[in-house]
Each structure stands twice: as structure tokens, then as C-alpha cells.
Motif scaffolding. Structure first.
Motif, PDB file in Angstrom:
ATOM      1  N   ARG A 159       0.827  -1.213   0.000  1.00  0.00           N
ATOM      2  CA  ARG A 159       0.000   0.000   0.000  1.00  0.00           C
ATOM      3  C   ARG A 159       0.862   1.264   0.000  1.00  0.00           C
ATOM      4  N   HIS A 160       1.924   1.258   0.802  1.00  0.00           N
ATOM      5  CA  HIS A 160       2.773   2.449   0.844  1.00  0.00           C
ATOM      6  C   HIS A 160       3.411   2.710  -0.520  1.00  0.00           C
ATOM      7  N   ILE A 162       2.133   1.862  -3.354  1.00  0.00           N
ATOM      8  CA  ILE A 162       1.041   2.377  -4.191  1.00  0.00           C
ATOM      9  C   ILE A 162       0.867   3.884  -3.957  1.00  0.00           C
ATOM     10  N   VAL A 163       0.984   4.304  -2.715  1.00  0.00           N
ATOM     11  CA  VAL A 163       0.844   5.727  -2.396  1.00  0.00           C
ATOM     12  C   VAL A 163       1.998   6.532  -2.992  1.00  0.00           C
ATOM     13  N   PHE A 164       3.219   6.019  -2.843  1.00  0.00           N
ATOM     14  CA  PHE A 164       4.380   6.662  -3.491  1.00  0.00           C
ATOM     15  C   PHE A 164       4.090   6.871  -4.976  1.00  0.00           C
ATOM     16  N   GLU A 166       1.186   6.999  -6.454  1.00  0.00           N
ATOM     17  CA  GLU A 166       0.118   7.996  -6.627  1.00  0.00           C
ATOM     18  C   GLU A 166       0.714   9.399  -6.745  1.00  0.00           C
ATOM     19  N   GLY A 167       1.737   9.655  -5.946  1.00  0.00           N
ATOM     20  CA  GLY A 167       2.415  10.952  -6.017  1.00  0.00           C
ATOM     21  C   GLY A 167       3.112  11.152  -7.354  1.00  0.00           C
ATOM     22  N   ALA A 170       0.348  11.678  -9.987  1.00  0.00           N
ATOM     23  CA  ALA A 170      -0.314  12.985  -9.844  1.00  0.00           C
ATOM     24  C   ALA A 170       0.593  14.106 -10.334  1.00  0.00           C
ATOM     25  N   ALA A 171       1.884  14.001 -10.060  1.00  0.00           N
ATOM     26  CA  ALA A 171       2.830  15.036 -10.513  1.00  0.00           C
ATOM     27  C   ALA A 171       2.893  15.051 -12.036  1.00  0.00           C
TER      28      ALA A 171
END
Lengths: 338, 338
Positions: A159-160, A162-164, A166-167, A170-171
Motif C-alpha cells: 500500500r505504501h 502504491i501511495v508513493f 500515486e504521487g 499525480a505530478a
């Protein structure tokens, strides 16, 4: 062109789409021996292409082309195999279908068996997403793979992680020039932004604290030089839709979604060949703890942590010390009678 | 309006600009006693405003308003004190001048001495950039500050932290709507992008691995819910130029640039009051190693690591267990005779 193309034809993907005239780009090193018993598969990583893998192949190294037949298959989406950037409509650009690790390995298996008639692999190994494909090989084709050595990667994206990503995503897509993937020119502001986001994750706090980027073997002039020349340079070579296609593959990697398995623990338990699993000590998005958990579920796996300050890029072939550590483990694993 | 304004007048900043009619917004809690010996300063963090600090103040807590007079000064750039969003031309928006930690603390000192006539502070404490201001207080006004307790922050922003912030900045400004700071509406795509970049840094790998965001006390419905409701919600409340102004202050924080000192080691050696320095065990951008190095240079400082999985946000007041840990240390430090 320094590589070959294996024509996959029309392929049905795990997510449901059919990709027409799919292509798998690959390169081989060394010669396949008469009884076809010396083959190694070494898949590519996020944004990497086959030549980016070559640092681990060489005379006197574990992956010695005088001894082994090393096949580097390019991951779909990487610009050489079927990708948003090279596929005609209707699957061009942002309409390129979603490709899983499972799909990638299924196609690589076809290359290995149909093109070369190989029935067993001495080893599958790879860095990062290449490690993810290594796990997938072990789960999809357990009787074919004799040994695995995934480094700086995981069987299921955390999950972490996946969050990395996402950043990163998004950028890249915050740049209006991305235009939902229908750009005429690369959205370079977005690609530069994602490169800067990536920079903090790719190497460790200690790496930056000790200005290792300024010293041998890197030798950048300053932090800004490293951010521009190394990081922005790394991703500006790539296509935005390709980067997003591979990012989807990464975020959704999970050997537990292989048909016939009930989740990641079930799939890990089925990895019965000898394995050395090698996280880097200070990897910020594939931390050793995740591999430690995996290894507990793998009957014959050993966890061996790459020490030092290079973080995820310990597995990127930039630091001779880390390369030696990985190469030594590969030699040890290949010596093991299976 | 639940806060007051201290008129700073025209101020000359450390970087050279003069800011006209500068304002310092603040709020106080409790009563200043007759001999003015019960004052505490508790500065704000990146994007935070005074009410975001209130979780650490309360009956029975270390910062008990029945006992202490707690002053929360709002950092310049945070939208309440002088900021890009509230300053008239020529220093409006992206033309707002660069403000250092040193400037912030100089203005806070004026508030404390000119407005309240306070000569000594029982304590300065703060989270993150609030910790940075805490260090700056100790260096700028060593005879005035009796104790400090900086948590999840540093005396000088590390290179890795600077790189993390480069990613945040690049994501925000990749949105063309940012328009070099001359926007009419907030560049919300960029603000959402920076929020997603931030999300992977603010909490630890373990925090995400164990889906702590879904459990008490947070209770978000899913990872996506956490990313949108918590992270995007946190920064969408803010102004883009304000976020970038504070980011500059953060990236350039260094007590070693205080006039009269020769670098950070020299400044740290001058922090002679008792200090408890509290990093969070799994903080990804203010890792304990950085504070450990600092404490070695501080004559009377103790390093006390906040255990657990909350990473940087261990100091954000969201987790009662971490809050208790910090509050206990504050009580212990305040009991110490100085």
C-alpha cells in the motif's frame, strides 16, 4: 536495432482487453547450449529497457554469457515491446490496455518456449519491477524455474508503494500538456515534476546526507545537477503514456491474482524452488520488512539484505559494491544443485 | 476572528527585502502571571495555523492554561500572519519576499517582549517547522529560553528533506493554472498532486501496511478516502503561494545562518539550556539519525524517540498514544529546575 521482436499475435489480457499484433522485444546474450539447459530470464524494470540491464552480465560474473544464455525480455509499456507509444489505434496512447505482471510473464513464457524450445530455466532474476516479474515466473511456471533471485522488489505491491506511485502519477498528470494522454509533444513539465518526486524515494536519506551523488562513481557537481542530469534525464527519455502504463502494472502487481491461487500468501507458499530474496537495507518503497514477510511464506527462500546507503538504487547497477554483493549471491545460487 | 494581530511595522528581512506593515497573528491561552514567569512559545508548522496546535494544550496536560501562558505565533506565510495571500502589492502573491526561520523568530521575540514585556520563557516547543523555530529561538535568544522541546523537526533542513520538498514543489507548480503565482483561482490540480506526493512521506510504510488510517482514531473508509479526505483536504484549504512561501522557509532553514555563528555545529553548541529532542522513529523526512547528530553537538540535550508507526505525523496530534508520549516529556522537562 540491437534487439529482436517476438510476434505474440492477438493476445487476450488478464483484464479483458484484446491487444492485436502484440510484440515482445527482447535481446539475448551468450549461446543456448545443445540440451537447452543454460537459459536465464532477466526482465526489465520501471522505464528500463534491455540495455539498462546489461551491467549484471559479463565475463566472470554470475550471468556470464560464455556460460549462460541470458534472455532480457522488455516489459510491455517500456517503449520497445507493445506500448502506448508504438501501438496503432484503437489501443494507442492513453487507450493502451492495462497489462499485468501475469500477462508479461505469460508472454515471456511463450518467447522462451515457442521461439527457443526451452523447457527449464536455470534462473529468473530482476530488479524492482523485474523482481516482481521474477516472483510471477515462480508462481506461474513453478516446474520450469529452478531458482529465483528477485532484488529490490516484491510479490505484491505494498500500500505504501502504491501511495508513493500515486504521487508520481499525480505530478506527471498535473501538467495540462498531458491532456489525458492525447499530447502531441511530451508533457515535459510533468515528467520533470515526477522525476523530482522520484528523487527523494530512489535513494536513502543517508545517500543524500553524505552527498554520495557527488562522489565516485556518480560524481555529479551538486544536488541540483543530480536532480536534473540524473533524475530528469532518466524520465525525459521516456513517453508519458508509457510511464503511466507501467505504473499501472506496478501498482496492481500481485502474484496472488494468478489464476488458481487464493491471494498472495497462497501464491508465495507455492514458490518451492530455492530463492534468495534481496531487499536493499534502506530502500524506501520496497523496504526489507515487506520481503521478510514474504520469505516467511516461501518454503525455500532466504532473505539477504543488501547493506549500505544506496536505497532502491542499490539494485540499479550504479554502485560497484552493491553489484558485487548481488553478483556474489547469484553465483552462490547458481552453484546450488537443483 | 479568534486571534490577535501584532503590528510589526516595516521590517527588514534577513534576505534583504523590506516588508511593509508586516503582521504577526497570534493567539494566547491562559493568563500571564504577575512576574511574567509562566510563558511558553509554541510556533506553528508547515501550512498549520494556531488552532492546529491546540491539541497539545489542555487541562491536566503539560501545556495547561491554568498554569501557563501559552503563545502560539503563526508563521509568516501561513495565511494569518503576513503572507502572499494577504499582503498588498508590491509584495503580494509570488512577489512575497523570502522569510527565514531567523526572521520568524525575531518577530516572535518582538511580540513576546514588546507586547507582553516577557523576559524569560519557560519553554519553547513545536512540531516539524515549529521544531525548527524552536531551535532558532534557542540560538537567537539563548538567555531568554529556559528549555526547549523540538519534536519531528531539525535545526537545519537536511538535503534529503530538501529533495522531498522539491517533489512537493514540482508537483504543485506543474499545474499550468499556477501561472507563476498569478492565478485567480487556486491551482487545485497542483495542490491535489502535491497532497498525493506528501501522503507517502507523512506516514510510515508500516502505517500503510497495517491500514492504520482505517482504524481508530482516524477511521477512513479506504486508502483513496484517506488520500482525498485527509491529504487533499489538508492542503486544498491553503493558498498555493502561501504553501510555496513556507516551503522556501523550510528548505532554507539553518540555525547556522544566524548572525554571529559559523554554521550549524557552532550554533548547536550554543544551545546550552536543557532540551529534549524528539524525532519519530519512522519519520521519513526528519529521520532520528539527523537529530542524533544534532544532540551530539548540544551540551544538555537528550534524544528521546517517539516509538510507533505514525512517522512524521506522530507529532501531529492525531494519535492519542503519541500525544501522551510527547506530553509526558513536556511535563518532565517543565518540572526540571532551571
Amino acid at each position: 536495432m540491437d534487439y529482436e521482436i517476438f510476434e505474440l499475435g492477438d493476445v487476450r489480457l488478464q483484464q479483458g482487453a484484446t491487444l492485436s499484433d502484440a510484440k515482445l522485444a527482447f535481446k539475448t546474450y551468450g549461446e543456448l547450449n545443445a540440451d537447452k539447459s543454460n537459459a536465464i530470464v532477466y526482465p526489465t524494470w520501471y522505464s528500463g529497457q534491455h540495455y539498462d540491464n546489461e551491467w549484471l552480465i559479463g565475463e566472470g560474473m554470475a550471468l556470464d554469457p560464455a556460460k549462460y544464455f541470458v534472455i532480457i525480455p522488455n516489459m510491455l509499456g517500456n517503449g520497445l515491446s507493445s506500448s502506448p507509444s508504438n501501438t496503432p489505434a484503437p489501443h494507442d496512447r492513453a487507450s493502451f490496455p492495462r497489462v499485468t505482471m501475469y500477462d508479461n510473464v505469460r508472454f515471456q513464457h511463450r518467447l522462451v518456449t515457442e521461439r527457443f524450445g526451452i523447457e527449464r530455466l536455470e534462473l529468473v532474476t530482476g530488479w524492482s519491477m523485474g523482481a516482481g516479474q521474477t516472483y510471477q515466473w515462480a508462481v506461474s511456471f513453478p516446474d520450469m524455474v529452478k531458482r529465483i533471485l528477485p532484488f529490490c522488489g516484491s510479490a505484491k505491491t505494498s500500500r505504501h508503494n502504491i501511495v508513493f506511485l500515486e504521487g508520481v502519477k499525480a505530478a506527471l498528470t498535473a501538467d495540462a500538456a498531458y491532456a489525458g494522454g492525447r499530447y502531441d509533444r511530451q508533457p515535459d513539465i510533468g515528467i520533470r515534476a515526477m522525476s523530482r518526486v522520484y528523487a527523494g524515494w530512489g535513494f536513502s536519506q543517508q545517500f543524500y546526507r553524505e552527498t554520495i551523488y557527488e562522489r565516485d562513481p556518480l560524481g555529479f557537481a551538486s544536488l541540483e545537477d543530480f536532480l536534473v542530469s540524473f533524475w530528469e534525464g532518466l524520465f525525459l527519455k521516456r513517453d508519458a503514456n508509457n510511464l503511466l502504463a507501467m505504473l499501472w502494472t506496478w501498482q496492481n502487481a500481485d502474484v496472488g491474482r494468478t489464476p488458481g491461487f487464493r491471494g498472495v500468501e497462497d501464491a508465495l507458499a507455492a514458490i518451492r524452488m530455492p530463492a534468495i530474496v534481496m531487499p536493499a537495507q534502506q530502500d524506501l518503497y520496497f523496504p526489507p520488512e515487506d520481503n521478510e514477510w514474504e520469505v516467511k511464506h516461501m518454503p525455500r527462500a532466504e532473505l539477504r539484505v543488501i547493506p549500505g546507503a544506496w536505497g532502491h538504487f542499490a539494485g540499479g547497477g550504479l554502485n560497484p559494491e552493491d553489484t558485487r554483493f548481488i553478483d556474489d549471491a547469484l553465483k552462490e545460487l547458481l552453484r546450488l544443485k537443483v
